[in-house]
Write a protein that holds these residues in place. Sequence first.
Motif, PDB file in Angstrom:
ATOM      1  N   PRO A 110      43.868  28.313  90.678  1.00 21.27           N
ATOM      2  CA  PRO A 110      43.186  27.328  91.525  1.00 21.27           C
ATOM      3  C   PRO A 110      41.755  27.704  91.893  1.00 21.27           C
ATOM      4  N   ALA A 111      41.495  28.983  92.177  1.00 20.67           N
ATOM      5  CA  ALA A 111      40.148  29.381  92.570  1.00 20.67           C
ATOM      6  C   ALA A 111      39.173  29.237  91.401  1.00 20.67           C
ATOM      7  N   THR A 112      39.570  29.741  90.236  1.00 17.39           N
ATOM      8  CA  THR A 112      38.703  29.662  89.063  1.00 17.39           C
ATOM      9  C   THR A 112      38.533  28.217  88.626  1.00 17.39           C
ATOM     10  N   TYR A 113      39.631  27.481  88.579  1.00 18.81           N
ATOM     11  CA  TYR A 113      39.587  26.079  88.172  1.00 18.81           C
ATOM     12  C   TYR A 113      38.742  25.263  89.147  1.00 18.81           C
ATOM     13  N   GLY A 114      38.922  25.521  90.438  1.00 21.80           N
ATOM     14  CA  GLY A 114      38.169  24.785  91.441  1.00 21.80           C
ATOM     15  C   GLY A 114      36.679  24.974  91.301  1.00 21.80           C
ATOM     16  N   LEU A 115      36.260  26.197  91.023  1.00 17.00           N
ATOM     17  CA  LEU A 115      34.841  26.458  90.826  1.00 17.00           C
ATOM     18  C   LEU A 115      34.332  25.731  89.591  1.00 17.00           C
ATOM     19  N   ALA A 116      35.126  25.732  88.544  1.00 19.32           N
ATOM     20  CA  ALA A 116      34.706  25.080  87.303  1.00 19.32           C
ATOM     21  C   ALA A 116      34.571  23.568  87.467  1.00 19.32           C
ATOM     22  N   VAL A 117      35.528  22.950  88.117  1.00 20.00           N
ATOM     23  CA  VAL A 117      35.509  21.487  88.196  1.00 20.00           C
ATOM     24  C   VAL A 117      34.656  20.959  89.340  1.00 20.00           C
ATOM     25  N   SER A 118      34.309  21.815  90.295  1.00 15.46           N
ATOM     26  CA  SER A 118      33.542  21.319  91.438  1.00 15.46           C
ATOM     27  C   SER A 118      32.143  20.864  91.050  1.00 15.46           C
ATOM     28  N   SER A 159      42.238  27.441  83.589  1.00 16.01           N
ATOM     29  CA  SER A 159      43.012  26.200  83.567  1.00 16.01           C
ATOM     30  C   SER A 159      44.215  26.246  84.501  1.00 16.01           C
ATOM     31  N   THR A 160      44.579  27.452  84.984  1.00 12.58           N
ATOM     32  CA  THR A 160      45.768  27.564  85.833  1.00 12.58           C
ATOM     33  C   THR A 160      45.491  28.159  87.215  1.00 12.58           C
ATOM     34  N   ALA A 180      40.942  34.316  77.167  1.00 16.10           N
ATOM     35  CA  ALA A 180      41.807  34.636  78.309  1.00 16.10           C
ATOM     36  C   ALA A 180      41.219  34.061  79.598  1.00 16.10           C
ATOM     37  N   TYR A 181      39.910  34.135  79.745  1.00 19.05           N
ATOM     38  CA  TYR A 181      39.255  33.556  80.916  1.00 19.05           C
ATOM     39  C   TYR A 181      39.485  32.046  80.968  1.00 19.05           C
TER      40      TYR A 181
END
Length: 106
Positions: free
Chosen positions: A74-82, A71-72, A65-66
Motif C-alpha cells: 500500500p505505501a509503495t503503490y500509494g506513492l506511485a498512483v498519487s 503493485s501490492t 521485484a520493485y
Amino acid sequence: MAYAVVCRVSAKPGRREDLVEHMLRVAAALEDRSENLSCLVATADDDADAVWTWELWATREAHDAYLAEASTDPATYGLAVSGRELIAGMSPVQPLTVRGGGGLSG
C-alpha cells in the motif's frame, strides 16, 4: 550487469512542477533500496510539459521485484498512483542494459 529504465512523462498543462515534485518524492523513496543505484528526474527547457526519469538498478530482477512490490504494498503503490492526476501521458518505458560508464563500479 546494471539495468536502466528511461521514460518521458507528459504533465497536464501547467502541472509540470507539481509532477517534478512528486517524482522527486518517488526518487527519494527509492534511495532506501540498495539495489536502486540512482533515480534521476529531469526537465527540458524546450518542452513545458515533459518530465524525464532515469532509474538505474543493479539488475533487471531487482527492478522487476520493485514493480511487483509496488503493485501490492500500500505505501509503495500509494506513492506511485498519487501522481496520476498530474499525468497527461507517457512514452513507452525504454528498458536499457547498461554497458558501463562513469560512476559505475565493476
